[in-house]
Write an enzyme that holds these catalytic residues in place. Structure first.
Site, PDB file in Angstrom:
ATOM      1  N   GLY A 219      -5.743 -46.842 -18.102  1.00 15.90           N
ATOM      2  CA  GLY A 219      -5.985 -47.837 -17.056  1.00 15.90           C
ATOM      3  C   GLY A 219      -5.436 -47.406 -15.725  1.00 15.90           C
ATOM      4  O   GLY A 219      -5.089 -46.241 -15.535  1.00 15.90           O
ATOM      5  N   ASN A 220      -5.377 -48.329 -14.786  1.00 15.02           N
ATOM      6  CA  ASN A 220      -4.782 -48.019 -13.481  1.00 15.02           C
ATOM      7  C   ASN A 220      -3.999 -49.223 -12.985  1.00 15.02           C
ATOM      8  O   ASN A 220      -4.005 -50.281 -13.611  1.00 15.02           O
ATOM      9  CB  ASN A 220      -5.862 -47.570 -12.490  1.00 15.02           C
ATOM     10  CG  ASN A 220      -6.882 -48.667 -12.232  1.00 15.02           C
ATOM     11  OD1 ASN A 220      -6.548 -49.710 -11.682  1.00 15.02           O
ATOM     12  ND2 ASN A 220      -8.116 -48.441 -12.661  1.00 15.02           N
ATOM     13  N   ARG A 221      -3.333 -49.062 -11.853  1.00 15.73           N
ATOM     14  CA  ARG A 221      -2.380 -50.080 -11.412  1.00 15.73           C
ATOM     15  C   ARG A 221      -2.981 -51.168 -10.518  1.00 15.73           C
ATOM     16  O   ARG A 221      -2.254 -51.961  -9.935  1.00 15.73           O
ATOM     17  CB  ARG A 221      -1.210 -49.396 -10.685  1.00 15.73           C
ATOM     18  CG  ARG A 221      -0.344 -48.571 -11.631  1.00 15.73           C
ATOM     19  CD  ARG A 221       0.963 -48.163 -10.986  1.00 15.73           C
ATOM     20  NE  ARG A 221       0.774 -47.179  -9.940  1.00 15.73           N
ATOM     21  CZ  ARG A 221       0.983 -47.380  -8.643  1.00 15.73           C
ATOM     22  NH1 ARG A 221       1.380 -48.552  -8.218  1.00 15.73           N
ATOM     23  NH2 ARG A 221       0.797 -46.417  -7.773  1.00 15.73           N
TER      24      ARG A 221
END
Ligand code: FMN
Length: 424
Positions: A219-221
């Site tokens: 995923g990413n932030r």
């Protein structure tokens, strides 16, 4: 951002006024609170002051340290008359809860406090949300006071039936829930010029997650704050807004249709399904560019299995896919979250993706970008590049929507209609 003036009078439902202020502030409105003297027996001014960031006023003789302004506004260079200035600046005035006593004063035109004096001096839309025991609410005097206010153009936020504050009692008189009140207030607010009434706006927000096994993901932030700010600003301008939210842990303003998704494929499906009915697409999400090849492991991968390689394959480019089937009348805005000097990549994205504008931001700067409350962006379109200096995400959202208005008002319309595709 609208300026909401909230009058709080003495009743148990004063605790709900705190939640109203929290929701209204979160939705980007500036809120000032006026309390009756008795309201402070139920709830403290410090709570409202903490949430609004502005002093609470009670007496019409109180000097207002802000000179009658709302949060974020510049104080005038003179001391205006408090009760006239604050209502003169308000876009609407809601009294919630409105106790039986305060309703009587408002219906009778009493002016013995900041709340009551301000109410009769207010020419903006006025609303009251009665809250009291059902026997009180049905008393002929209260009924007559409510009708008097209604006949004078005051909007009545009718109380609901349900459990009442006094133990074991049930009936009409329960103040509307804060979410309901905010929706009523927002519908009563004057529309800003350049209204988006009748427009369908589709916004994507958050970061997609590609499953590795039953519990882990790639995923990413991205927090979704920028997308939520865009959705809420479009709603404020009168649009019908759908937010496709990937793993967004934020509440969104009531009135926005929210579709929660997890993966890039789910986001693509949700956006594609709604795209044809969309006038403006704002692609603020950070979809994963890669997904693990093959199906994710069905259980939880164990350390005991030793090291393992991770093979990735590119996901489909959602924005490019939508742009390929766009109508000329649609406006497509892409976002480029780049690390460091990615401006050249953003410029390429503008021409390659056939969108009307790209909003570029540098997510490597800790004070802006992912999960921060503020952002600074460069808007790139066919007419040039415009810097929106560091500001709250609500302000940046407003600047982006102003740019959408400019793009849509250009006589040539979008250069990316079907003709454009034929010639390329
Ligand atoms: C525990 C308690 C709860 C009360 N709840 C309400 C209420 O829900 N609605 C109401 O109209 N009055 C309620 N009252 C009465 C008002 O607080 C009272 O009439 C007061 O004078 C109202 O003042 P104000 O309207 O100037 O704020 C309550 C009083 C007490 C002591």
């Amino acid at each position: 951002m609208s300026r909401i003036l909230l009058g709080v009078s003495g009743g148990i439902a004063a605790y709900k006024a705190v939640e109203f202020v929290r929701l209204a502030t979160k939705a980007g409105h500036g809120v000032r609170v006026l309390m009756s003297a008795n309201a402070s027996r139920f709830i403290g001014a410090a709570t409202f002051e903490g949430i609004t960031g502005a002093p609470v006023l009670t007496s019409e003789f109180d000097p207002d340290p802000t000179g009658g302004t709302f949060p974020g506004e510049k104080r005038p260079d003179h001391d205006p008359i408090s009760h006239l200035e604050i209502v003169g600046n308000a876009d609407c005035f809601l009294v919630a809860p409105a106790s039986a006593g305060t309703l009587a004063k408002l219906a009778g035109g009493f002016a013995d406090s900041m709340l009551t004096t301000g109410f009769i001096a207010c020419t903006a839309p006025r609303l009251v949300a009665p809250a009291m025991n059902d026997k009180m609410y049905r008393d002929p005097a209260v009924v007559a006071n409510v009708e008097t206010l209604r006949s004078r153009g005051v909007m009545i936020c009718e109380p609901n039936s349900g459990d009442l504050a006094s133990r074991g009692e049930y009936g009409v008189g329960r103040m509307q829930e804060p979410e309901e009140l905010l929706a009523v207030v927002e519908s009563a607010l004057p529309r800003p010029t350049g209204s988006w009434d009748g427009m369908n706006v589709l916004v994507s927000a958050g970061g997609t997650r590609e499953p590795l096994d039953a519990v882990r993901f790639l995923g990413n932030r991205s927090s979704g704050k920028m997308g939520v700010a865009l959705a809420e600003e479009a709603l404020r301008r009168g649009a019908s807004v759908t937010l496709v939210a990937a793993n967004v842990a934020l509440e969104v303003a009531p009135g926005i249709e929210r579709v929660d998704v997890e993966t890039t494929a789910q986001m693509s499906d949700a956006l594609t399904e709604r795209f044809d009915a969309t006038d403006v697409l704002l692609m603020a999400a950070a979809p994963a560019d890669f997904t693990p090849s093959g199906d994710p492991a069905s259980g939880k991968l164990s350390r005991d299995e030793g090291s393992r390689g991770l093979e990735l394959e590119p996901t489909s480019d959602i924005l490019a896919g939508l742009a390929a089937r766009r109508r000329e009348s649609q406006t497509l805005i892409g976002f480029a979250a780049e690390v460091g000097d990615g401006i050249e990549r953003a410029r390429q994205k503008l021409s390659r993706k056939r969108v009307d504008a790209i909003v570029f931001n540098d997510v490597s700067r800790p004070e802006i970008g992912f999960d921060s409350a503020e952002n600074e962006v460069l808007i790139l379109d066919s007419e040039g590049e415009t810097l929106v200096p560091r500001a709250s995400k609500a302000s940046v959202a407003s600047a982006v929507l102003d740019r959408v208005d400019q793009i849509r008002s250009r006589p040539s319309g979008s250069p990316f209609g079907p003709e454009h595709f034929r010639s390329h």
